[in-house]
Design an enzyme around this catalytic site. Structure first.
Site, PDB file in Angstrom:
ATOM      1  N   GLU A  46       0.687  -1.201   0.046  1.00  0.00           N
ATOM      2  CA  GLU A  46       0.031  -0.065   0.004  1.00  0.00           C
ATOM      3  C   GLU A  46       1.007   1.413  -0.177  1.00  0.00           C
ATOM      4  O   GLU A  46       0.487   2.276  -0.779  1.00  0.00           O
ATOM      5  CB  GLU A  46      -1.013   0.242   1.322  1.00  0.00           C
ATOM      6  CG  GLU A  46      -1.775  -1.102   1.150  1.00  0.00           C
ATOM      7  CD  GLU A  46      -1.276  -2.408   1.761  1.00  0.00           C
ATOM      8  OE1 GLU A  46      -2.295  -3.024   2.587  1.00  0.00           O
ATOM      9  OE2 GLU A  46      -0.210  -2.670   1.931  1.00  0.00           O
ATOM     10  N   CYS A  71      -2.528  -4.163   7.198  1.00  0.00           N
ATOM     11  CA  CYS A  71      -2.109  -4.382   8.408  1.00  0.00           C
ATOM     12  C   CYS A  71      -2.586  -3.207   9.579  1.00  0.00           C
ATOM     13  O   CYS A  71      -2.618  -2.176   9.077  1.00  0.00           O
ATOM     14  CB  CYS A  71      -0.492  -4.435   8.627  1.00  0.00           C
ATOM     15  SG  CYS A  71       0.425  -3.249   7.988  1.00  0.00           S
ATOM     16  N   ASP A 196      26.086 -37.423  -0.636  1.00  0.00           N
ATOM     17  CA  ASP A 196      26.194 -36.311  -1.363  1.00  0.00           C
ATOM     18  C   ASP A 196      26.912 -35.033  -1.174  1.00  0.00           C
ATOM     19  O   ASP A 196      27.480 -34.247  -2.119  1.00  0.00           O
ATOM     20  CB  ASP A 196      24.766 -35.736  -1.864  1.00  0.00           C
ATOM     21  CG  ASP A 196      23.755 -36.739  -2.418  1.00  0.00           C
ATOM     22  OD1 ASP A 196      24.252 -37.805  -2.785  1.00  0.00           O
ATOM     23  OD2 ASP A 196      22.553 -36.565  -2.702  1.00  0.00           O
TER      24      ASP A 196
END
Length: 335
Positions: A46, A71, A196
């Site tokens: 906003e 908010c 790995d």
């Protein structure tokens, strides 16, 4: 609202644990401002949209379309609801209510009390899908869990000696590096680490490295392995010790409810999403406890004849894609 959702997606991988939010400001059927939340701790959608409006006087006659409820609390930034009230916008249209207890309707209540017209539920389903990570985190109080693995056409994820290089092709591996930039963390178990020695960073794409999460209950992984090089934040969950260094934390958990405790700790650390890259044992455990929200499975054309069997999802994919010869199956566990 479609445009607001489109803008929100630009924040993927950069705003967590905040939600992705997009905002469009319309004056007499003309878009006069746009914005999205670009980075955690920086201005919200906003704010960016309002700052993009050249003639601020038009805001009093404008409608603000925002993909998530503005908010109402102070966090890293001031409340967006207060800014909309200050600018005296005419109307606010919202896709989703914010299920964060700090907001949860309070933002809309503020707007209504200030005399601003409010409309909700526009493209609600699409906006919720956009923020599947955020809503899972808030509502289930754990990270969004995305499982990923590659298997051969005869159903193996590795050979008998745990060697799994390379099942998928180079294009698929590049796509996985893109996914790493989109999630907050990446998780593997002991066997994958030992066999790995992965770096679990982003090399074939541009973006932020995820937080590395290693489950190594008995601390079998040697300290000289890549995972402990402190080049990126790493959390090692174990049964032995608690210890924190610059970029490396060993976190001891009780053996009982180990996975539950791990997910609770990640929630408290505000880790909103995890890409689980293996191995078969860890993924199978998560499936067994139904701790997963999405799975992406590459099936390659090659065969191993024997080896480590791939996990079994026992459900149909919602989407199938060809990745230059690999077949990529997408599965969802969201209600």
């Amino acid at each position: 609202m479609q445009r607001a959702i489109q803008l929100a997606l630009l924040g993927l991988g950069n705003v967590a644990p905040n939600p992705m939010v997009g905002c469009v400001i319309v004056h007499h059927d003309t878009i006069i401002g746009e914005g999205w939340h670009k980075e955690y701790g920086k201005p919200h959608a906003e704010v960016n949209a309002i700052e993009s409006v050249v003639n601020q006087d038009l805001l009093k006659e404008s409608t603000v379309y925002v993909s998530l409820e503005p908010c109402s609390h102070y966090g890293k930034t001031p409340p967006c609801a207060d800014l909309l009230i200050e600018k005296q916008v005419k109307k606010v249209v919202v896709a989703n209510l914010d299920t964060n207890p700090l907001v949860a309707g309070k933002g809309l209540e503020k707007l209504k009390n200030a005399g601003i017209e409010v409309e909700t539920g526009i493209l609600e389903k699409e906006a919720r899908a956009l923020n599947k990570r955020f809503f899972t985190f808030m509502e289930k109080r754990r990270p969004y869990i995305l499982l990923k693995w590659a298997e051969t056409s005869d159903g193996f994820v590795a050979r008998k000696d745990y060697d799994s290089k390379w099942i998928s092709n180079a294009h698929s591996r590049t796509l996985v590096h893109k996914w790493r930039t989109e999630e907050q963390a990446i998780m593997i178990g002991t066997n994958t680490a030992l066999y790995d020695n992965p770096q679990l960073n982003v090399r074939d794409w541009s973006g932020k490295n995820p937080v590395r999460i290693l489950i190594d209950k008995d601390l079998k992984v040697p300290p000289h392995f890549y995972l402990f090089d402190q080049t990126q934040k790493t959390l090692c969950y174990n049964l032995v010790k608690n210890e924190e260094n610059h970029n490396l934390a060993f976190i001891r958990l009780d053996a009982d409810n180990f996975l539950d405790n791990l997910l609770q700790d990640l929630f408290e650390r505000k880790i909103q999403s995890i890409l689980v890259e293996g191995g078969s044992f860890l993924i199978s455990k998560l499936l067994e406890k139904n701790y997963w929200d999405e799975a992406r499975v590459f099936v390659a054309s090659q065969t191993f004849q024997e080896g480590i069997v791939a996990p079994n999802l026992c459900r149909k994919p919602f989407y199938i894609e060809d990745i230059q010869g690999d077949t990529l199956f997408y599965y969802s566990n969201l209600s």
